[in-house]
Design a protein around this motif. Structure first.
Motif, PDB file in Angstrom:
ATOM      1  N   ASN A 187      49.895  14.793 -20.579  1.00  0.00           N
ATOM      2  CA  ASN A 187      50.596  13.655 -21.148  1.00  0.00           C
ATOM      3  C   ASN A 187      50.449  13.749 -22.662  1.00  0.00           C
ATOM      4  O   ASN A 187      49.337  13.889 -23.166  1.00  0.00           O
ATOM      5  CB  ASN A 187      49.985  12.343 -20.661  1.00  0.00           C
TER       6      ASN A 187
ATOM      7  N   LYS B 169      39.731  19.543 -16.414  1.00  0.00           N
ATOM      8  CA  LYS B 169      39.950  18.161 -15.977  1.00  0.00           C
ATOM      9  C   LYS B 169      38.851  17.232 -16.494  1.00  0.00           C
ATOM     10  O   LYS B 169      39.099  16.067 -16.778  1.00  0.00           O
ATOM     11  CB  LYS B 169      40.036  18.119 -14.445  1.00  0.00           C
TER      12      LYS B 169
ATOM     13  N   ARG C 180      55.885  15.046 -21.775  1.00  0.00           N
ATOM     14  CA  ARG C 180      55.098  15.826 -20.820  1.00  0.00           C
ATOM     15  C   ARG C 180      55.154  17.295 -21.218  1.00  0.00           C
ATOM     16  O   ARG C 180      56.183  17.792 -21.648  1.00  0.00           O
ATOM     17  CB  ARG C 180      55.656  15.676 -19.404  1.00  0.00           C
TER      18      ARG C 180
ATOM     19  N   ILE D 134      48.416  20.768 -11.067  1.00  0.00           N
ATOM     20  CA  ILE D 134      49.487  20.959 -10.091  1.00  0.00           C
ATOM     21  C   ILE D 134      49.142  22.089  -9.122  1.00  0.00           C
ATOM     22  O   ILE D 134      49.323  21.963  -7.920  1.00  0.00           O
ATOM     23  CB  ILE D 134      50.829  21.252 -10.803  1.00  0.00           C
TER      24      ILE D 134
ATOM     25  N   SER E 162      47.309  16.444 -15.124  1.00  0.00           N
ATOM     26  CA  SER E 162      47.557  16.624 -13.692  1.00  0.00           C
ATOM     27  C   SER E 162      47.445  18.095 -13.341  1.00  0.00           C
ATOM     28  O   SER E 162      48.167  18.923 -13.898  1.00  0.00           O
ATOM     29  CB  SER E 162      48.959  16.121 -13.331  1.00  0.00           C
TER      30      SER E 162
ATOM     31  N   SER F 138      43.443  12.676 -17.896  1.00  0.00           N
ATOM     32  CA  SER F 138      44.815  12.272 -17.552  1.00  0.00           C
ATOM     33  C   SER F 138      45.714  13.460 -17.242  1.00  0.00           C
ATOM     34  O   SER F 138      46.852  13.273 -16.835  1.00  0.00           O
ATOM     35  CB  SER F 138      45.428  11.442 -18.685  1.00  0.00           C
TER      36      SER F 138
END
Length: 105
Positions: A59, A42, A66, A51, A49, A47
């Protein structure tokens, strides 16, 4: 990191040529990466994600596409689960989609 199911990327950019350069750049960065934790990943991909502990959504090409992957940090493996348009992504559950479901056609 070792990227598994790269054929999925090639198949996708054959249909969506605008994604090719972005996917190639993503792939090269992944191959060179040495992340040991989701937090380390990260810090590089702000940007992205996170999960779950291993599921990440990237992205691609200005968020036009995606890419969902599972990352086994201990083994340094990135497994491509799904890739599609942002519109297609909005119709699925990124947390539970599996490789088999994503590639049935």
């Amino acid at each position: 990191m070792r990227v598994i199911a790269v054929k999925s990327l090639r198949n996708f950019w054959r249909k969506h040529s605008s994604a090719k350069q972005a996917l190639l750049a993503w792939y090269e960065e992944m191959e060179k990466g040495t992340w040991k934790t989701p937090a380390e990943l990260k810090s590089t991909y702000r940007s992205a994600s996170l999960i779950t502990g291993k599921r990440v959504v990237f992205n691609i090409h200005g968020n036009e596409f995606r890419l969902i992957v599972d990352i086994e940090y201990r083994l340094s493996i990135v497994f491509i689960v799904w890739i599609g348009t942002h519109k297609e992504y909005d119709k699925l559950d990124a947390e539970i989609i599996t490789y088999d479901k994503a590639h049935k056609n």
